[in-house]
Write a protein that holds these residues in place. Structure first.
Motif, PDB file in Angstrom:
ATOM      1  N   UNK A 214       0.843  -1.189   0.000  1.00  0.00           N
ATOM      2  CA  UNK A 214       0.000   0.000   0.000  1.00  0.00           C
ATOM      3  C   UNK A 214       0.886   1.250   0.000  1.00  0.00           C
ATOM      4  N   UNK A 215       0.536   2.241  -0.817  1.00  0.00           N
ATOM      5  CA  UNK A 215       1.328   3.454  -0.965  1.00  0.00           C
ATOM      6  C   UNK A 215       0.556   4.670  -0.452  1.00  0.00           C
ATOM      7  N   UNK A 216       1.213   5.446   0.415  1.00  0.00           N
ATOM      8  CA  UNK A 216       0.670   6.712   0.899  1.00  0.00           C
ATOM      9  C   UNK A 216       1.632   7.812   0.446  1.00  0.00           C
ATOM     10  N   UNK A 217       1.133   8.773  -0.298  1.00  0.00           N
ATOM     11  CA  UNK A 217       1.971   9.784  -0.934  1.00  0.00           C
ATOM     12  C   UNK A 217       2.408  10.858   0.057  1.00  0.00           C
ATOM     13  N   UNK A 218       3.646  11.304  -0.115  1.00  0.00           N
ATOM     14  CA  UNK A 218       4.227  12.357   0.713  1.00  0.00           C
ATOM     15  C   UNK A 218       4.538  13.532  -0.203  1.00  0.00           C
ATOM     16  N   UNK A 219       3.866  14.654   0.017  1.00  0.00           N
ATOM     17  CA  UNK A 219       4.027  15.821  -0.835  1.00  0.00           C
ATOM     18  C   UNK A 219       5.033  16.798  -0.251  1.00  0.00           C
ATOM     19  N   UNK A 220       5.723  17.500  -1.150  1.00  0.00           N
ATOM     20  CA  UNK A 220       6.663  18.530  -0.735  1.00  0.00           C
ATOM     21  C   UNK A 220       6.008  19.891  -0.658  1.00  0.00           C
ATOM     22  N   UNK A 221       6.842  20.934  -0.587  1.00  0.00           N
ATOM     23  CA  UNK A 221       6.335  22.285  -0.384  1.00  0.00           C
ATOM     24  C   UNK A 221       5.498  22.777  -1.558  1.00  0.00           C
ATOM     25  N   UNK A 222       5.807  22.337  -2.774  1.00  0.00           N
ATOM     26  CA  UNK A 222       5.107  22.805  -3.962  1.00  0.00           C
ATOM     27  C   UNK A 222       3.940  21.910  -4.346  1.00  0.00           C
ATOM     28  N   UNK A 223       3.575  20.980  -3.479  1.00  0.00           N
ATOM     29  CA  UNK A 223       2.454  20.099  -3.762  1.00  0.00           C
ATOM     30  C   UNK A 223       2.801  18.933  -4.665  1.00  0.00           C
ATOM     31  N   UNK A 224       4.072  18.779  -5.009  1.00  0.00           N
ATOM     32  CA  UNK A 224       4.486  17.673  -5.857  1.00  0.00           C
ATOM     33  C   UNK A 224       4.780  16.440  -4.996  1.00  0.00           C
ATOM     34  N   UNK A 225       4.675  15.273  -5.613  1.00  0.00           N
ATOM     35  CA  UNK A 225       4.961  14.031  -4.908  1.00  0.00           C
ATOM     36  C   UNK A 225       6.469  13.882  -4.798  1.00  0.00           C
ATOM     37  N   UNK A 226       7.013  13.981  -3.596  1.00  0.00           N
ATOM     38  CA  UNK A 226       8.455  13.905  -3.393  1.00  0.00           C
ATOM     39  C   UNK A 226       8.891  12.603  -2.745  1.00  0.00           C
ATOM     40  N   UNK A 227       7.977  11.892  -2.107  1.00  0.00           N
ATOM     41  CA  UNK A 227       8.340  10.643  -1.435  1.00  0.00           C
ATOM     42  C   UNK A 227       7.079   9.802  -1.255  1.00  0.00           C
ATOM     43  N   UNK A 228       7.284   8.584  -0.796  1.00  0.00           N
ATOM     44  CA  UNK A 228       6.154   7.698  -0.558  1.00  0.00           C
ATOM     45  C   UNK A 228       6.360   6.898   0.715  1.00  0.00           C
ATOM     46  N   UNK A 229       5.280   6.766   1.492  1.00  0.00           N
ATOM     47  CA  UNK A 229       5.278   5.893   2.664  1.00  0.00           C
ATOM     48  C   UNK A 229       4.649   4.573   2.234  1.00  0.00           C
ATOM     49  N   UNK A 230       5.445   3.526   2.237  1.00  0.00           N
ATOM     50  CA  UNK A 230       4.972   2.214   1.801  1.00  0.00           C
ATOM     51  C   UNK A 230       4.711   1.323   3.008  1.00  0.00           C
ATOM     52  N   UNK A 231       3.546   0.707   3.025  1.00  0.00           N
ATOM     53  CA  UNK A 231       3.253  -0.367   3.968  1.00  0.00           C
ATOM     54  C   UNK A 231       3.333  -1.655   3.162  1.00  0.00           C
ATOM     55  N   UNK A 232       4.261  -2.521   3.517  1.00  0.00           N
ATOM     56  CA  UNK A 232       4.501  -3.722   2.716  1.00  0.00           C
ATOM     57  C   UNK A 232       3.464  -4.797   2.991  1.00  0.00           C
ATOM     58  N   UNK A 233       2.213  -4.362   3.000  1.00  0.00           N
ATOM     59  CA  UNK A 233       1.060  -5.246   3.128  1.00  0.00           C
ATOM     60  C   UNK A 233      -0.009  -4.730   2.168  1.00  0.00           C
ATOM     61  N   UNK A 234      -0.843  -5.617   1.611  1.00  0.00           N
ATOM     62  CA  UNK A 234      -1.914  -5.150   0.720  1.00  0.00           C
ATOM     63  C   UNK A 234      -2.879  -4.222   1.445  1.00  0.00           C
ATOM     64  N   UNK A 235      -3.401  -3.244   0.739  1.00  0.00           N
ATOM     65  CA  UNK A 235      -4.315  -2.271   1.338  1.00  0.00           C
ATOM     66  C   UNK A 235      -5.560  -2.941   1.908  1.00  0.00           C
ATOM     67  N   UNK A 236      -6.008  -4.037   1.277  1.00  0.00           N
ATOM     68  CA  UNK A 236      -7.233  -4.705   1.724  1.00  0.00           C
ATOM     69  C   UNK A 236      -7.086  -5.325   3.104  1.00  0.00           C
ATOM     70  N   UNK A 237      -5.854  -5.603   3.528  1.00  0.00           N
ATOM     71  CA  UNK A 237      -5.647  -6.238   4.830  1.00  0.00           C
ATOM     72  C   UNK A 237      -5.533  -5.230   5.963  1.00  0.00           C
TER      73      UNK A 237
END
Length: 521
Positions: A214-237
């Motif tokens: 599962x990916x949760x987006x991390x935005x920078x100061x300009x609103x662009x996607x600069x990083x991602x928080x990954x949970x190494x488990x499927x979102x459904x779980x």
């Protein structure tokens, strides 16, 4: 959360579980309560609702049809309220509910359905308050961690106190900022970064694990996607609480990423200033010494100079900033203090080096191979300067930079020193920038003025002519003009500059003037 089990646990409600065989279903979340006496309530019952009834439908519909309708609508369970008219459960109701997997709860006579609704509302309110309290406490903990400089790793530590989920934070340049509960491979980190550069980014990413992450987006100061928080488990779980915690953590990571961007921008500016001071010569030596010391590089000891660059500008993934990061990581693994500055075309590294020049050259070869692997570049070249003191860095840097530029356009080794490649570029590199600029303008200024005034392109013609070794037919073909047109242009250049390309010394002057313009820092 609101469940049948929590309602049954309230002694004031007088609820009794009839289908004991379905006890596990009592822990399933119920969305709300639905009261009905319709013979077929299925069009109005939503999935996950707990159906309440007094059995007024018994007079005109069979229990079988009613239970089938409720179960078919996806109800979470059935509460049968006893009344004076129906003082006990219909005999077949329990068996029917059991056959449909529908929990059956008996509500004693005298307790209104409104009491269940009030209890459900109270439980929901308690759940919301608990979630809000948890969110506030988590937010306080995350803010405290970031304010103390714990960074992305500190954010993951906070989450670790609530969940055992494996977590990973990666920026879009492929740098692993933090991880907990997992040891991702280089390939997994690369795939995680690549997903952040998609448009739009995916919700889940296959990172070669047992399932999608599962990916949760991390935005920078300009609103662009600069990083991602990954949970190494499927979102459904993931539970709702897990998803809320991860989303909140991603927002706080945005603050950390924005802070790091600001820090990197300041560092880049100071690094550029230091390069300018080094290139300006002895008049800035005092400030150079102070700044090198601030970067952790002892200026009173021998210093090595390396200049690195990707082979071609088309290597979009091998930008100087990425190369600088990889160089810093390589030096860190060897415990060598280094100052690294990424320019527009190359990366300058000044490091403590108390070993021999031959060992520095060997170190540069290992560095080139490792950096090329880290940034996925076809080839990274490194010009190796002389070992120098802080006062002699300018000459060493100029030589290393010129060697690097030559390696970029020539097939050959990935690293070299001044002694390996000695050309006129080395001599030009040793001249002051202002001297080189004045020489170029003195020879070519009249052509540039003519081009600007008449909208011609004589300077480009001259560059093309010399780049093709003075071959008339080849140059004319490259410019898409007739040979006679080319001869007329070259005659005009001779008339304006007083230099004839048919004379060797004049050709040398023209060529050196074209290449003498100093590079930027």
């Amino acid at each position: 959360m609101l469940t049948i089990g929590r309602l049954v646990a309230d002694p004031a409600l007088g609820l009794r579980v009839v289908t004991a065989e379905l006890t596990e279903s009592l822990g399933t979340e119920i969305h709300w309560l639905h009261t009905t006496e319709l013979a077929d309530p299925s069009p109005y019952v939503r999935s996950g609702e707990l159906v309440l009834t007094n059995g007024l439908w018994l007079s005109h519909v069979s229990a079988d049809r009613f239970v089938a309708a409720v179960a078919g609508a996806g109800a979470a369970g059935l509460v049968f309220g006893l009344t004076a008219q129906t003082p006990s459960l219909p005999e077949e109701l329990a068996a029917l509910c059991l056959s449909h997997g529908l929990p059956l709860i008996e509500l004693c006579a005298g307790v209104p359905f409104a009491a269940l609704t009030r209890a459900a509302a109270r439980i929901q309110n308690e759940v919301l308050q608990a979630e809000l309290t948890a969110t506030v406490h988590r937010g306080d903990a995350l803010a405290t961690a970031l304010s103390r400089g714990s960074g992305a790793a500190g954010v993951l530590e906070i989450l670790r106190g609530e969940t055992e989920l494996p977590l990973l934070v990666v920026d879009r340049k492929g740098r692993r900022l933090a991880s907990i509960g997992c040891e991702p491979t280089d390939e997994q980190v690369r795939m995680a970064a690549a997903a952040l550069n998609r448009t739009p980014p995916p919700i889940e990413v296959d990172l070669l694990g047992p399932g999608p992450a599962a990916l949760y987006l991390v935005e920078g100061a300009m609103g662009e996607i600069d990083a991602g928080l990954y949970c190494l488990e499927p979102a459904a779980t993931l539970t709702a609480a897990d998803r809320d915690a991860l989303a909140q953590a991603a927002r706080f990571l945005s603050l950390e990423v924005t802070k790091q961007q600001a820090v990197h921008a300041i560092e880049a500016r100071f690094a550029t200033e230091l390069l300018e001071m080094i290139l300006s010569g002895p008049r800035s030596s005092g400030e150079v010494i102070r700044r090198l010391r601030a970067y952790g590089v002892p200026p009173d000891r021998p210093l090595g100079v390396l200049v690195s660059a990707p082979v071609a500008a088309s290597d979009a993934d091998a930008l100087p900033g990425d190369i600088a990061h990889a160089i810093g990581a390589f030096f860190a693994t060897h415990g060598i203090p280094v100052f690294t500055a990424a320019g527009s075309r190359d990366v300058v590294s000044i490091c403590l080096w108390e070993r021999s020049a031959d060992e520095l050259a060997r170190f540069a070869r290992d560095l080139a191979a490792e950096v090329g692997r880290r940034v996925s570049a076809d080839r990274v070249v490194i010009g190796v300067g002389d070992i120098a003191t802080a006062g002699g860095l300018r000459e060493s840097l100029v030589r290393a930079r010129e060697v690097c530029q030559i390696l970029r356009v020539q097939q050959g080794p990935d690293t070299a020193v001044f002694a390996d490649i000695a050309t006129f570029r080395m001599l030009l590199g040793l001249l002051d920038d202002q001297v080189r600029q004045r020489f170029s303008e003195q020879v070519l200024g009249v052509i540039r003025d003519h081009d600007a005034r008449t909208h011609t392109d004589l300077e480009h013609t001259l560059r093309t002519f010399l780049a093709h070794d003075g071959q008339w037919a080849v140059t004319a073909a490259a410019l898409h003009v007739h040979v006679n047109t080319l001869r007329n242009r070259m005659a005009r250049i001779t008339e304006l500059t007083g230099r004839n390309v048919n004379r060797l010394e004049d050709t040398i002057d023209l060529y050196l003037a074209l290449v003498a313009e100093p590079p930027g820092p």
